[in-house]
Design a protein around this motif. Structure first.
Motif, PDB file in Angstrom:
ATOM      1  N   ASP A  20       0.850  -1.191   0.000  1.00  0.00           N
ATOM      2  CA  ASP A  20       0.000   0.000   0.000  1.00  0.00           C
ATOM      3  C   ASP A  20       0.885   1.241   0.000  1.00  0.00           C
ATOM      4  OD1 ASP A  20      -2.144   1.662   0.099  1.00  0.00           O
ATOM      5  OD2 ASP A  20      -2.834   1.063   2.099  1.00  0.00           O
ATOM      6  N   THR A  21       0.765   2.076  -1.014  1.00  0.00           N
ATOM      7  CA  THR A  21       1.557   3.304  -1.116  1.00  0.00           C
ATOM      8  C   THR A  21       0.632   4.512  -1.059  1.00  0.00           C
ATOM      9  OG1 THR A  21       1.456   3.579  -3.531  1.00  0.00           O
ATOM     10  CG2 THR A  21       3.093   2.030  -2.663  1.00  0.00           C
ATOM     11  N   ASP A  23       0.024   6.449  -3.328  1.00  0.00           N
ATOM     12  CA  ASP A  23      -0.712   6.521  -4.594  1.00  0.00           C
ATOM     13  C   ASP A  23      -1.642   5.343  -4.800  1.00  0.00           C
ATOM     14  OD1 ASP A  23       0.595   8.915  -5.360  1.00  0.00           O
ATOM     15  OD2 ASP A  23       2.336   7.760  -6.019  1.00  0.00           O
TER      16      ASP A  23
END
Length: 231
Positions: A20-21, A23
């Motif tokens: 999970d980033t 973005d």
């Protein structure tokens, strides 16, 4: 007269890794499957950002996948807690990091004997075995030197001795020549395969070094987290 089939020491099925980033979700590895037999040598190659080091960490149980399964030495290391995976690594796995990962306040001998002490070997026995392996990698005169007083090539040889001292069933190496000049890099390559052959351990490594990759029996090419050849 029948002959036994080679033992599968690593079996990877539909492995995936998503993180999970800021973005949104980023998929680093996509649906990777392959197996490795005892005594085999496999080079994982590909451009920077292709997922090589992430894959190696999953194979060694240093990280967990978001999909699929990794079976190492007949044990599923895909899930479970870190202590369980650490116990499997301690008894079966050696790992050579690109950045050596030596402990600064310990000398060469103490760095190499540490893995044996962690699995319960008496200190004197661990020290004796560590000295033997440091002599094998040409560091008999550097036993009491701390990492900061050793050259890059010497530090990598300490790291190799530490990886092999427990006589692992499988050795993982992440860019083992990446921090070294050409001359020291070639010495490490020769040493890596000499020790690999002497122990009969399975070798899996990540590398940008074409000469090192060619020394392996197999090569697997990653591109954008997918296996594009050699699986």
């Amino acid at each position: 007269m029948s002959t036994s089939l080679p033992r599968t020491v690593l079996d990877v099925s539909h492995l995936g890794k998503t993180v999970d980033t800021a973005d949104g979700l980023l998929t680093i590895l996509h649906d990777i499957s392959f197996s490795v037999e005892e005594g085999d040598s496999l080079a994982i190659v590909g451009a920077s950002g292709s997922g090589k080091s992430t894959l190696l960490g999953l194979l060694a149980g240093l990280d967990t996948p978001t999909a699929g399964q990794v079976v190492l030495m007949d044990k599923d290391i895909s899930g479970g807690d870190e202590s369980t995976r650490a116990a499997i690594r301690a008894h079966h796995v050696g790992f050579v990091f690109q950045t050596f990962q030596l402990i600064d306040h310990l000398n060469a001998l103490e760095n190499v004997q540490l893995p044996m002490e962690l699995i319960g070997m008496p200190r004197a026995e661990a020290a004796a075995k560590a000295q033997v392996w440091l002599e094998k990698v040409g560091l008999a005169e550097r036993l009491k030197h701390r990492p900061k007083t050793l050259s890059g090539g010497e530090q990598q040889r300490v790291a190799l001795a530490r990886a092999f001292v427990t006589e692992p069933d499988i050795l993982f190496a992440d860019e083992p020549t990446g921090s070294l000049d050409e001359q020291n890099g070639q010495k490490i390559i020769d040493l890596l395969f000499q020790l690999n052959q002497d122990l009969g351990a399975t070798l899996i490594l990540v590398t940008h070094d074409g000469a090192l990759a060619k020394r392996c029996k197999r090569q697997m090419v990653l591109n954008a987290g997918r296996v594009i050849s050699g699986s």
